[in-house]
Design an enzyme around this catalytic site. Sequence first.
Site, mmCIF file in Angstrom:
data_model
loop_
_atom_site.group_PDB
_atom_site.id
_atom_site.type_symbol
_atom_site.label_atom_id
_atom_site.label_comp_id
_atom_site.label_asym_id
_atom_site.label_seq_id
_atom_site.Cartn_x
_atom_site.Cartn_y
_atom_site.Cartn_z
ATOM 1 N N MET A 44 -6.574 5.758 0.829
ATOM 2 C CA MET A 44 -7.985 5.883 1.190
ATOM 3 C C MET A 44 -8.441 4.807 2.174
ATOM 4 O O MET A 44 -9.600 4.787 2.557
ATOM 5 C CB MET A 44 -8.846 5.842 -0.074
ATOM 6 N N GLY A 104 0.823 -1.207 0.000
ATOM 7 C CA GLY A 104 0.000 0.000 0.000
ATOM 8 C C GLY A 104 0.855 1.254 0.000
ATOM 9 O O GLY A 104 0.610 2.201 -0.763
ATOM 10 N N HIS A 105 1.874 1.270 0.858
ATOM 11 C CA HIS A 105 2.791 2.411 0.884
ATOM 12 C C HIS A 105 3.570 2.510 -0.423
ATOM 13 O O HIS A 105 3.805 3.612 -0.937
ATOM 14 C CB HIS A 105 3.781 2.272 2.044
ATOM 15 N N ASP A 122 -7.691 4.803 5.182
ATOM 16 C CA ASP A 122 -8.135 5.671 6.267
ATOM 17 C C ASP A 122 -8.775 6.908 5.647
ATOM 18 O O ASP A 122 -8.207 7.996 5.618
ATOM 19 C CB ASP A 122 -6.968 6.057 7.170
ATOM 20 N N SER A 163 -0.348 -2.644 8.039
ATOM 21 C CA SER A 163 0.784 -3.062 8.863
ATOM 22 C C SER A 163 0.330 -3.952 10.013
ATOM 23 O O SER A 163 1.115 -4.732 10.557
ATOM 24 C CB SER A 163 1.508 -1.829 9.420
#
Length: 282
Positions: free
Chosen positions: A148, A36-37, A150, A186
Amino acid sequence: MKIINTVQEMQQITNELRASGKSIGFVPTMGYLHEGHATLLRKAREENEIVVLSVFVNPLQFGPNEDLDRYPRDIDRDENVAKENSVDYLFYPSVEEMYPAEQTTTVEVVKRTDVLCGKQRPGHFAGVAIVLMKLFNITLPTRAYFGMKDAQQVAVIEGFVADFNIPVTIVPVDIVREEDGLAKSSRNVYLSPEEREEALHLYRSLCIAKERIETGERNAEIITTLVKEYIETYTKGTVDYADLYAYPSLQVVDKIEGRIILAIAVKFDNVRLIDNITLTVK
């Protein structure tokens, strides 16, 4: 890639970069980087001349009973992900570097925080806003990238950037999922094998709800009840919330129309997972 540990050096570099006309893409993270990062970093790489990644586990956004000490950390892993995604500068400050003295000023976020995760985490978004105000002033980004997953955080950040006329473009990036649909996080490492299997039902519940909306259901309560009951049926997790709001205002809606978010949070034994979908309904 250069690793920077001090505010002074990072500020000096970004001041010089902006003075020379370079665009800076900034990805703020708390580390333990995953795909994701990496997606955020690739997007920043595509759209900017310079990419700055920060890794900082911000204590101000953790409550007294939250998992600050348990939050996973692995700077070697983070460095590798950064290098693989062509990061120019990795800003990796200590808590003492970011907060050398007690804060004399705070940022109070008064809208978009009393629902979803914000309802159960008082002070969380104030901590997020403080660290981002600092990081934006340190890294001077042209664009900043946020996942997205969060979505409430994205809505809060967009609001506070607009309120304070901060000259940065906020770029929301779609949720990155495992092949089986689980949103990358994570915290997924804390799931037992059984919980990992059950966690697949979070996204499935959202997909079922989306299909109901797309086939004509407009009653928000019917949709949220459907999601909650589905998760309670197929998992042993506890549903913290299954809510539907207008997005990004996060105002309560009875009738589903316009841009909306359907968001869930589910607590398993050792980890709390969040997920959401956003869609525009005519």
